[in-house]
Scaffold this motif. Structure first.
Motif, PDB file in Angstrom:
ATOM      1  N   GLY A  10       0.823  -1.201   0.000  1.00 54.60           N
ATOM      2  CA  GLY A  10       0.000   0.000   0.000  1.00 54.60           C
ATOM      3  C   GLY A  10       0.854   1.246   0.000  1.00 54.60           C
ATOM      4  N   LEU A  11       0.210   2.351   0.309  1.00 55.89           N
ATOM      5  CA  LEU A  11       0.881   3.650   0.350  1.00 55.89           C
ATOM      6  C   LEU A  11       1.251   3.977   1.789  1.00 55.89           C
ATOM      7  CD1 LEU A  11       1.667   6.369  -0.991  1.00 55.89           C
ATOM      8  CD2 LEU A  11      -0.694   7.114  -0.553  1.00 55.89           C
ATOM      9  N   VAL A  12       2.497   4.379   1.977  1.00 58.11           N
ATOM     10  CA  VAL A  12       2.976   4.724   3.316  1.00 58.11           C
ATOM     11  C   VAL A  12       3.869   5.952   3.205  1.00 58.11           C
ATOM     12  CG1 VAL A  12       4.944   3.144   3.155  1.00 58.11           C
ATOM     13  CG2 VAL A  12       4.073   3.813   5.411  1.00 58.11           C
ATOM     14  N   GLN A  13       3.868   6.774   4.226  1.00 63.38           N
ATOM     15  CA  GLN A  13       4.708   7.969   4.226  1.00 63.38           C
ATOM     16  C   GLN A  13       6.157   7.612   4.569  1.00 63.38           C
ATOM     17  OE1 GLN A  13       2.912  10.800   6.913  1.00 63.38           O
ATOM     18  NE2 GLN A  13       1.521  11.551   5.330  1.00 63.38           N
ATOM     19  N   PRO A  88      11.458   6.635   0.047  1.00 70.42           N
ATOM     20  CA  PRO A  88      10.941   6.527  -1.331  1.00 70.42           C
ATOM     21  C   PRO A  88      11.688   5.503  -2.189  1.00 70.42           C
ATOM     22  CG  PRO A  88      10.982   8.815  -0.650  1.00 70.42           C
ATOM     23  CD  PRO A  88      11.657   8.044   0.445  1.00 70.42           C
ATOM     24  N   THR A  91      10.125   2.063  -2.749  1.00 77.79           N
ATOM     25  CA  THR A  91       8.957   1.900  -3.614  1.00 77.79           C
ATOM     26  C   THR A  91       9.230   0.853  -4.686  1.00 77.79           C
ATOM     27  OG1 THR A  91       8.178   4.155  -3.270  1.00 77.79           O
ATOM     28  CG2 THR A  91       7.476   3.053  -5.296  1.00 77.79           C
ATOM     29  N   VAL A 121       4.256  -1.614  -3.051  1.00 74.03           N
ATOM     30  CA  VAL A 121       4.539  -0.738  -1.919  1.00 74.03           C
ATOM     31  C   VAL A 121       4.971   0.612  -2.466  1.00 74.03           C
ATOM     32  CG1 VAL A 121       6.054  -0.320   0.049  1.00 74.03           C
ATOM     33  CG2 VAL A 121       5.161  -2.624  -0.382  1.00 74.03           C
ATOM     34  N   THR A 122       4.277   1.649  -2.063  1.00 73.09           N
ATOM     35  CA  THR A 122       4.612   3.002  -2.496  1.00 73.09           C
ATOM     36  C   THR A 122       4.922   3.834  -1.265  1.00 73.09           C
ATOM     37  OG1 THR A 122       3.128   2.806  -4.401  1.00 73.09           O
ATOM     38  CG2 THR A 122       3.837   5.021  -3.775  1.00 73.09           C
ATOM     39  N   VAL A 123       6.103   4.422  -1.250  1.00 73.18           N
ATOM     40  CA  VAL A 123       6.514   5.272  -0.136  1.00 73.18           C
ATOM     41  C   VAL A 123       6.564   6.710  -0.646  1.00 73.18           C
ATOM     42  CG1 VAL A 123       8.227   5.708   1.650  1.00 73.18           C
ATOM     43  CG2 VAL A 123       7.891   3.376   0.765  1.00 73.18           C
ATOM     44  N   SER A 124       5.629   7.494  -0.175  1.00 76.61           N
ATOM     45  CA  SER A 124       5.518   8.861  -0.678  1.00 76.61           C
ATOM     46  C   SER A 124       4.771   9.721   0.327  1.00 76.61           C
ATOM     47  CB  SER A 124       4.781   8.865  -2.016  1.00 76.61           C
ATOM     48  OG  SER A 124       4.562  10.182  -2.474  1.00 76.61           O
ATOM     49  N   SER A 125       5.110  10.982   0.342  1.00 77.12           N
ATOM     50  CA  SER A 125       4.381  11.919   1.201  1.00 77.12           C
ATOM     51  C   SER A 125       3.247  12.583   0.419  1.00 77.12           C
ATOM     52  CB  SER A 125       5.333  12.973   1.762  1.00 77.12           C
ATOM     53  OG  SER A 125       6.031  13.619   0.709  1.00 77.12           O
TER      54      SER A 125
END
Length: 125
Positions: A10-13, A88, A91, A121-125
């Motif tokens: 999923g998306l995580v900061q 990031p 990702t 897995v997406t690492v983004s703010s």
């Protein structure tokens, strides 16, 4: 045949955590070394981590050592990847893999017996 199904992506900061799971079915789970790989957009698939049949022996790539933890529950036929301090560069699509050989899992990726379909897995703010 072994079927592998990943979940938990999923998306995580940046700085956050995720836990991936990979549920296996079809053969005796404890007969297999389990591993995690990832593939970032436009890049080749790379080894992340592996765990031996009983769970006592683990291996990590330098890029995740100290941040990621692999574990397995043979009773549940599931392998996990706890990912901490995500950035990031983490990702990617994360893939679960199963093979009878630790050498194959950590060195000869082309020979791995079974792969899951991956979880993003997406690492983004």
């Amino acid at each position: 045949q072994v079927q592998l199904v990943e979940s938990g992506g999923g998306l995580v900061q940046p700085g956050g955590s995720l836990r991936l799971s990979c549920a296996a079915s079809g053969r005796t789970f404890s007969d297999y070394v389990m591993g995690w790989f990832r593939q970032a957009p436009g890049k080749e698939r790379k080894f992340i981590s592996a765990i031996d049949w009983g769970g006592a022996g683990t291996h990590y790539s330098d890029s995740v050592k100290g941040r990621f933890i692999i574990s397995r529950d043979n009773a549940k036929a599931t392998v996990y990847l706890q990912m901490n301090s995500l950035n990031p560069e983490d990702t990617a699509v994360y893939y679960c893999a199963a093979d009878r050989s630790m050498l194959t899992m950590t060195s000869d990726y082309s020979g791995i017996d079974y792969w899951g379909k991956g979880t993003l897995v997406t690492v983004s703010s």
